[in-house]
Scaffold this motif. Structure first.
Motif, short mmCIF file in Angstrom:
data_model
loop_
_atom_site.label_atom_id
_atom_site.label_comp_id
_atom_site.label_asym_id
_atom_site.label_seq_id
_atom_site.Cartn_x
_atom_site.Cartn_y
_atom_site.Cartn_z
N LEU A 129 4.13 5.39 -5.70
CA LEU A 129 4.08 5.28 -7.15
C LEU A 129 3.04 6.22 -7.74
CD1 LEU A 129 5.00 3.85 -9.73
CD2 LEU A 129 3.21 2.16 -9.31
N ALA A 130 1.86 6.25 -7.14
CA ALA A 130 0.80 7.13 -7.64
C ALA A 130 1.22 8.60 -7.53
CB ALA A 130 -0.48 6.89 -6.86
N GLU A 131 1.92 8.93 -6.45
CA GLU A 131 2.39 10.30 -6.27
C GLU A 131 3.45 10.66 -7.31
OE1 GLU A 131 4.42 13.12 -2.85
OE2 GLU A 131 3.85 11.08 -2.37
N ILE A 145 0.83 -1.20 0.00
CA ILE A 145 0.00 0.00 0.00
C ILE A 145 0.86 1.25 0.00
CG2 ILE A 145 -1.63 1.34 1.39
CD1 ILE A 145 -2.88 -1.36 2.22
N VAL A 146 1.88 1.28 0.85
CA VAL A 146 2.78 2.44 0.90
C VAL A 146 3.49 2.61 -0.44
CG1 VAL A 146 4.84 3.39 2.00
CG2 VAL A 146 3.04 2.39 3.39
N GLY A 147 3.95 1.52 -1.02
CA GLY A 147 4.60 1.59 -2.32
C GLY A 147 3.66 2.09 -3.40
N GLY A 199 0.11 13.54 -0.89
CA GLY A 199 1.29 12.71 -0.75
C GLY A 199 1.30 11.96 0.56
N ILE A 200 2.42 11.34 0.82
CA ILE A 200 2.56 10.55 2.03
C ILE A 200 2.51 11.42 3.28
CG2 ILE A 200 5.08 10.56 2.15
CD1 ILE A 200 2.90 7.48 2.70
N ARG A 201 2.85 12.68 3.13
CA ARG A 201 2.80 13.58 4.29
C ARG A 201 1.39 13.74 4.82
NH1 ARG A 201 6.76 17.69 1.44
NH2 ARG A 201 8.71 16.67 1.99
N GLU A 202 0.41 13.68 3.93
CA GLU A 202 -0.97 13.80 4.37
C GLU A 202 -1.55 12.46 4.82
OE1 GLU A 202 0.02 15.03 1.34
OE2 GLU A 202 0.03 17.16 1.84
N LEU A 203 -0.95 11.36 4.42
CA LEU A 203 -1.52 10.04 4.70
C LEU A 203 -0.85 9.29 5.85
CD1 LEU A 203 -2.11 8.70 1.10
CD2 LEU A 203 -3.76 9.64 2.67
N TRP A 204 0.23 9.81 6.42
CA TRP A 204 0.93 9.04 7.43
C TRP A 204 0.07 8.73 8.66
CZ3 TRP A 204 1.93 10.56 12.38
CH2 TRP A 204 1.86 11.93 12.66
N PRO A 205 -0.86 9.60 9.07
CA PRO A 205 -1.71 9.19 10.20
C PRO A 205 -2.57 7.96 9.87
CG PRO A 205 -1.83 11.56 9.90
CD PRO A 205 -1.11 11.01 8.71
N LEU A 206 -3.01 7.85 8.62
CA LEU A 206 -3.79 6.68 8.23
C LEU A 206 -2.96 5.41 8.31
CD1 LEU A 206 -5.82 8.03 5.19
CD2 LEU A 206 -6.61 7.62 7.52
#
Length: 53
Positions: A15-17, A9-11, A25-32
């Protein structure tokens, strides 16, 4: 297995980013990711508790 799914999922997010498919980006999703990891740990413990019965 759960750790492998998390890595996929992280990969996929990275990739999508990098392909420009997402506006976040991952900065907005890290809490999830933390919440998902906690849910996986909780699920594993509950599943083990029911197996012991």
């Amino acid at each position: 297995m759960a750790f492998g799914v998390l890595l996929v999922i992280v990969g996929g997010i990275f990739l999508a980013e990098s392909l420009g498919l997402t506006e976040f980006g991952i900065r907005e999703l890290w809490p999830l990711l933390l919440i998902g990891g906690g849910c996986v740990i909780l699920y594993e413990r509950v599943r083990r508790a029911y197996r012991r019965r």
